[in-house]
Scaffold this motif. Structure first.
Motif, PDB file in Angstrom:
ATOM      1  N   VAL A   5       0.847  -1.186   0.000  1.00 21.81           N
ATOM      2  CA  VAL A   5       0.000   0.000   0.000  1.00 21.81           C
ATOM      3  C   VAL A   5       0.885   1.239   0.000  1.00 21.81           C
ATOM      4  N   GLU A   6       0.784   2.017  -1.088  1.00 27.14           N
ATOM      5  CA  GLU A   6       1.570   3.247  -1.206  1.00 27.14           C
ATOM      6  C   GLU A   6       0.804   4.433  -0.630  1.00 27.14           C
ATOM      7  N   TRP A  36      10.658   0.710  -6.754  1.00 28.64           N
ATOM      8  CA  TRP A  36       9.721   1.767  -7.128  1.00 28.64           C
ATOM      9  C   TRP A  36       9.743   1.911  -8.653  1.00 28.64           C
ATOM     10  N   PHE A  37       8.560   1.985  -9.204  1.00 24.12           N
ATOM     11  CA  PHE A  37       8.379   2.198 -10.632  1.00 24.12           C
ATOM     12  C   PHE A  37       7.429   3.378 -10.813  1.00 24.12           C
ATOM     13  N   ALA A  91       3.870  11.244 -12.594  1.00 20.27           N
ATOM     14  CA  ALA A  91       3.481   9.877 -12.935  1.00 20.27           C
ATOM     15  C   ALA A  91       2.751   9.262 -11.747  1.00 20.27           C
ATOM     16  N   VAL A  92       2.192   8.093 -11.980  1.00 20.30           N
ATOM     17  CA  VAL A  92       1.741   7.260 -10.872  1.00 20.30           C
ATOM     18  C   VAL A  92       2.936   6.416 -10.439  1.00 20.30           C
ATOM     19  N   TYR A  93       3.227   6.447  -9.150  1.00 17.12           N
ATOM     20  CA  TYR A  93       4.362   5.717  -8.605  1.00 17.12           C
ATOM     21  C   TYR A  93       3.872   4.446  -7.919  1.00 17.12           C
ATOM     22  N   PHE A  94       4.485   3.337  -8.306  1.00 14.69           N
ATOM     23  CA  PHE A  94       4.116   2.024  -7.779  1.00 14.69           C
ATOM     24  C   PHE A  94       5.286   1.426  -7.012  1.00 14.69           C
ATOM     25  N   THR A 117       0.415   5.565  -6.355  1.00 11.45           N
ATOM     26  CA  THR A 117       0.083   6.866  -5.790  1.00 11.45           C
ATOM     27  C   THR A 117       0.526   7.942  -6.788  1.00 11.45           C
ATOM     28  N   GLN A 118      -0.340   8.929  -6.996  1.00 10.37           N
ATOM     29  CA  GLN A 118      -0.090   9.938  -8.015  1.00 10.37           C
ATOM     30  C   GLN A 118       0.879  11.004  -7.497  1.00 10.37           C
TER      31      GLN A 118
END
Length: 123
Positions: A5-6, A36-37, A91-94, A117-118
């Motif tokens: 969960v980010e 992290w992507f 970006a959205v970070y995953f 998470t944006q």
């Protein structure tokens, strides 16, 4: 069942800083590599940073010197500190998890992913 969960995304001006976090649950955190992507609209998911069980960290060239990945095994949490943010970092970070600890800069190596998470950087 592993869950990631980010949190911590948001809007920041260019040159600013932001820290995103990822909490893992479900299995022994400290033995796994965390990564992290990020994915911008219309673009492929891109590696940003990764950290293995011994805290060896690697970074994409585009973020070296600006971003720092770290982990707190006691809290089952991995962090990405982002400084000197640029609009192209939007970006959205995953966050993601893999058992690989030698080479871990490819999305194909990760088998568990968070929801993202944006992060938006305004110019």
């Amino acid at each position: 069942q592993v869950q990631l969960v980010e949190s911590g995304g948001g809007l920041v001006q260019a040159g600013g800083s932001l820290r995103v976090s990822c909490v893992a649950s479900g299995r022994t955190f400290l033995t796994y590599t965390m990564g992290w992507f990020r994915q911008a609209p219309g673009k492929e998911r891109q590696f940003v940073a990764g950290i293995n069980w011994s805290s060896r960290a690697i970074y994409a060239d585009s973020v070296k010197g600006r971003f720092t990945i770290s982990r707190d095994n006691a809290k089952n949490t991995v962090y990405l500190q982002m400084n000197g943010l640029k609009p192209e970092d939007t970006a959205v970070y995953f966050c993601a998890q893999t058992f690989r600890d030698d080479s871990f800069d490819s999305a194909a190596l990760y088998n568990v992913w968070g929801q993202g998470t944006q992060v938006t950087v305004s110019s």
